[in-house]
Design a protein around this motif. Structure first.
Motif, PDB file in Angstrom:
ATOM      1  N   UNK A 103     -10.242  23.983 -82.480  1.00 46.87           N
ATOM      2  CA  UNK A 103      -9.488  24.997 -81.916  1.00 46.87           C
ATOM      3  C   UNK A 103     -10.441  25.990 -81.129  1.00 46.87           C
ATOM      4  N   UNK A 104     -11.378  26.516 -81.893  1.00 48.02           N
ATOM      5  CA  UNK A 104     -12.450  27.513 -81.419  1.00 48.02           C
ATOM      6  C   UNK A 104     -13.165  27.027 -80.221  1.00 48.02           C
ATOM      7  N   UNK A 105     -13.830  25.545 -80.462  1.00 44.02           N
ATOM      8  CA  UNK A 105     -14.429  24.850 -79.366  1.00 44.02           C
ATOM      9  C   UNK A 105     -13.752  24.968 -78.340  1.00 44.02           C
ATOM     10  N   UNK A 106     -12.607  24.482 -78.291  1.00 45.18           N
ATOM     11  CA  UNK A 106     -11.679  24.671 -76.973  1.00 45.18           C
ATOM     12  C   UNK A 106     -11.555  26.071 -76.369  1.00 45.18           C
ATOM     13  N   UNK A 107     -11.353  27.072 -77.239  1.00 39.88           N
ATOM     14  CA  UNK A 107     -11.461  28.280 -76.713  1.00 39.88           C
ATOM     15  C   UNK A 107     -12.798  28.705 -76.072  1.00 39.88           C
ATOM     16  N   UNK A 108     -13.924  28.243 -76.795  1.00 42.91           N
ATOM     17  CA  UNK A 108     -15.042  28.499 -76.209  1.00 42.91           C
ATOM     18  C   UNK A 108     -15.228  27.915 -74.646  1.00 42.91           C
ATOM     19  N   UNK A 109     -14.848  26.760 -74.670  1.00 40.00           N
ATOM     20  CA  UNK A 109     -14.963  26.011 -73.336  1.00 40.00           C
ATOM     21  C   UNK A 109     -14.384  26.875 -72.239  1.00 40.00           C
ATOM     22  N   UNK A 110     -12.861  27.539 -72.589  1.00 41.02           N
ATOM     23  CA  UNK A 110     -12.432  28.225 -71.611  1.00 41.02           C
ATOM     24  C   UNK A 110     -13.220  29.477 -71.234  1.00 41.02           C
ATOM     25  N   UNK A 111     -14.149  29.848 -71.935  1.00 40.09           N
ATOM     26  CA  UNK A 111     -15.005  30.993 -71.810  1.00 40.09           C
ATOM     27  C   UNK A 111     -15.838  30.657 -70.841  1.00 40.09           C
ATOM     28  N   UNK A 112     -16.366  29.450 -70.764  1.00 40.51           N
ATOM     29  CA  UNK A 112     -17.470  29.051 -69.867  1.00 40.51           C
ATOM     30  C   UNK A 112     -17.017  28.021 -68.851  1.00 40.51           C
ATOM     31  N   UNK A 113     -16.631  28.458 -67.921  1.00 41.56           N
ATOM     32  CA  UNK A 113     -16.027  27.616 -66.788  1.00 41.56           C
ATOM     33  C   UNK A 113     -16.974  26.389 -66.341  1.00 41.56           C
ATOM     34  N   UNK A 114     -18.109  26.772 -66.109  1.00 41.67           N
ATOM     35  CA  UNK A 114     -19.251  25.810 -65.601  1.00 41.67           C
ATOM     36  C   UNK A 114     -19.220  24.681 -66.353  1.00 41.67           C
ATOM     37  N   UNK A 115     -18.693  24.516 -67.627  1.00 43.24           N
ATOM     38  CA  UNK A 115     -18.800  23.269 -68.280  1.00 43.24           C
ATOM     39  C   UNK A 115     -17.908  22.447 -67.925  1.00 43.24           C
ATOM     40  N   UNK A 116     -16.800  22.788 -66.894  1.00 41.52           N
ATOM     41  CA  UNK A 116     -15.798  21.974 -66.499  1.00 41.52           C
ATOM     42  C   UNK A 116     -16.358  21.269 -65.072  1.00 41.52           C
ATOM     43  N   UNK A 124     -21.749  11.721 -47.776  1.00 42.93           N
ATOM     44  CA  UNK A 124     -23.108  11.507 -47.833  1.00 42.93           C
ATOM     45  C   UNK A 124     -23.847  12.430 -48.479  1.00 42.93           C
ATOM     46  N   UNK A 125     -23.222  13.781 -48.885  1.00 39.55           N
ATOM     47  CA  UNK A 125     -23.873  15.104 -49.408  1.00 39.55           C
ATOM     48  C   UNK A 125     -23.066  15.226 -50.610  1.00 39.55           C
ATOM     49  N   UNK A 126     -23.944  15.758 -51.532  1.00 42.15           N
ATOM     50  CA  UNK A 126     -23.768  15.951 -52.951  1.00 42.15           C
ATOM     51  C   UNK A 126     -23.250  17.240 -53.343  1.00 42.15           C
ATOM     52  N   UNK A 127     -21.926  17.574 -53.993  1.00 46.86           N
ATOM     53  CA  UNK A 127     -21.557  18.910 -54.261  1.00 46.86           C
ATOM     54  C   UNK A 127     -21.264  18.652 -55.857  1.00 46.86           C
ATOM     55  N   UNK A 128     -20.799  19.804 -56.541  1.00 46.60           N
ATOM     56  CA  UNK A 128     -20.233  19.820 -57.668  1.00 46.60           C
ATOM     57  C   UNK A 128     -18.679  20.397 -57.518  1.00 46.60           C
ATOM     58  N   UNK A 129     -17.895  19.762 -58.326  1.00 45.55           N
ATOM     59  CA  UNK A 129     -16.441  20.403 -58.166  1.00 45.55           C
ATOM     60  C   UNK A 129     -16.001  20.752 -59.496  1.00 45.55           C
ATOM     61  N   UNK A 130     -15.470  22.101 -59.393  1.00 41.11           N
ATOM     62  CA  UNK A 130     -14.709  22.683 -60.712  1.00 41.11           C
ATOM     63  C   UNK A 130     -13.687  22.184 -60.951  1.00 41.11           C
ATOM     64  N   UNK A 131     -13.381  21.876 -62.171  1.00 41.43           N
ATOM     65  CA  UNK A 131     -12.142  21.082 -62.580  1.00 41.43           C
ATOM     66  C   UNK A 131     -11.401  21.914 -63.770  1.00 41.43           C
ATOM     67  N   UNK A 132     -10.655  23.052 -63.315  1.00 39.08           N
ATOM     68  CA  UNK A 132     -10.061  23.953 -64.111  1.00 39.08           C
ATOM     69  C   UNK A 132      -8.927  23.427 -64.991  1.00 39.08           C
ATOM     70  N   UNK A 133      -8.519  22.198 -64.472  1.00 38.40           N
ATOM     71  CA  UNK A 133      -7.336  21.631 -65.256  1.00 38.40           C
ATOM     72  C   UNK A 133      -7.761  20.510 -66.105  1.00 38.40           C
ATOM     73  N   UNK A 134      -9.060  20.429 -66.441  1.00 41.68           N
ATOM     74  CA  UNK A 134      -9.881  19.335 -67.407  1.00 41.68           C
ATOM     75  C   UNK A 134      -9.225  19.403 -68.843  1.00 41.68           C
ATOM     76  N   UNK A 135      -8.593  18.389 -69.146  1.00 42.50           N
ATOM     77  CA  UNK A 135      -8.161  18.002 -70.494  1.00 42.50           C
ATOM     78  C   UNK A 135      -9.029  17.685 -71.343  1.00 42.50           C
ATOM     79  N   UNK A 136      -9.662  18.516 -72.490  1.00 42.97           N
ATOM     80  CA  UNK A 136     -10.477  18.225 -73.440  1.00 42.97           C
ATOM     81  C   UNK A 136      -9.853  18.037 -74.727  1.00 42.97           C
ATOM     82  N   UNK A 137     -10.318  16.877 -75.231  1.00 41.02           N
ATOM     83  CA  UNK A 137      -9.819  16.216 -76.518  1.00 41.02           C
ATOM     84  C   UNK A 137     -10.963  16.201 -77.689  1.00 41.02           C
TER      85      UNK A 137
END
Length: 277
Positions: A103-116, A124-137
């Motif tokens: 549970x603590x790891x899941x909370x820590x991930x929410x503090x660091x949005x770049x992990x998502x 043809x151009x590369x980007x990165x997408x932020x996925x705020x709705x990412x479900x982590x198990x």
């Protein structure tokens, strides 16, 4: 931040002494807080691009994985990861509960949005997408971690799908084992230490603020810098200096151990130190 001014890193490296650096601080302009809009799609930073181009040459490579196995003793009443060495994490000085750790790891991930983040290809151009709705198990297993489990845990990441990290927890009678792996395109040794320190604070019930400046902010800042006249001037300078080079250097290997079988040519030129800075 402590002095409220902006100081160029080159100036610090050039001056080299505390006295001269303090003089630079006195002359520096007051810093301004940069506020970026909260987008979902971002360019890659220069460092990320370098990692990406290397990865696409061999998509199954593990050289950019950053795996760790943290052993935690269940019979202690202390949880302290603040002084760990991420190159060799193996401590038995912490009390831990597997379910609480999850549970603590899941909370820590929410503090660091770049992990998502994950990569995204558009026209043809590369980007990165932020996925705020990412479900982590995070799975919790019974048993001890051995070499086979560690080997099977380390797998290539799908940069375009994500997540670009994974956690697993193993638990036996005496220890809890935290397996953690993430891709270097979203993390490095320093950010790993920050995450683990925040993890320890959260486990102890302490407050951890949401990360104020993330990799997304860095990507936006670099994009703004690339629009500046100074950036264009620097780019033109190096383009002119490198115009005599046809492409990347490909060295013919000395396969037979005989010097004459290998081919090597060298071209060098001088750079104006003042112009580069």
């Amino acid at each position: 931040d402590d002095y409220g001014v902006e100081l160029n890193l080159v100036s610090i490296m050039r001056e080299g002494t505390i006295r001269k650096i303090s003089q630079e601080i006195l002359k520096a302009s007051p810093s301004e807080e940069l506020i970026f809009k909260d987008d979902k799609i971002y360019s890659l930073t220069q460092n990320q691009l370098g990692v990406y181009f290397d990865c696409i040459k061999n998509q199954d490579t593990l050289i950019y994985n950053m795996p760790k196995c943290i052993r935690l003793n269940k019979n202690k009443d202390l949880f302290d990861l603040s002084n760990i060495n991420t190159s060799n994490i193996n401590t038995n000085d912490s009390y831990i509960n597997a379910s609480k750790l999850k549970n603590v790891i899941l909370k820590a991930i929410e503090k660091h949005s770049f992990m998502k983040t994950h990569l995204y290809l558009n026209n043809g151009k590369i980007y990165q997408r932020k996925n705020d709705n990412l479900k982590v198990d995070i799975e919790i297993h019974k048993g001890t971690v051995d070499k086979k489990i560690k080997k099977n845990f380390i797998k290539p990441f799908d940069l375009f799908k994500g997540p670009l990290f994974r956690f697993e927890i193993y638990e036996d009678e005496n220890e809890v084992f935290l397996l953690w792996d993430c891709h270097h395109i979203i993390s490095d040794g320093f950010s790993t230490i920050i995450f683990l320190k925040d993890l320890a604070k959260l486990y102890e019930g302490k407050n951890v603020e949401i990360e104020k400046y993330t990799g997304f902010d860095l990507a936006l800042e670099e994009s703004e810098i690339e629009k500046s006249d100074l950036y264009n001037e620097a780019e033109n300078y190096f383009d002119n200096r490198m115009c005599d080079f046809e492409g990347e250097t490909g060295l013919t290997p000395d396969i037979n151990g005989k010097e004459n079988d290998g081919l090597l040519k060298e071209k060098s030129f001088s750079l104006n130190k003042d112009r580069v800075e």
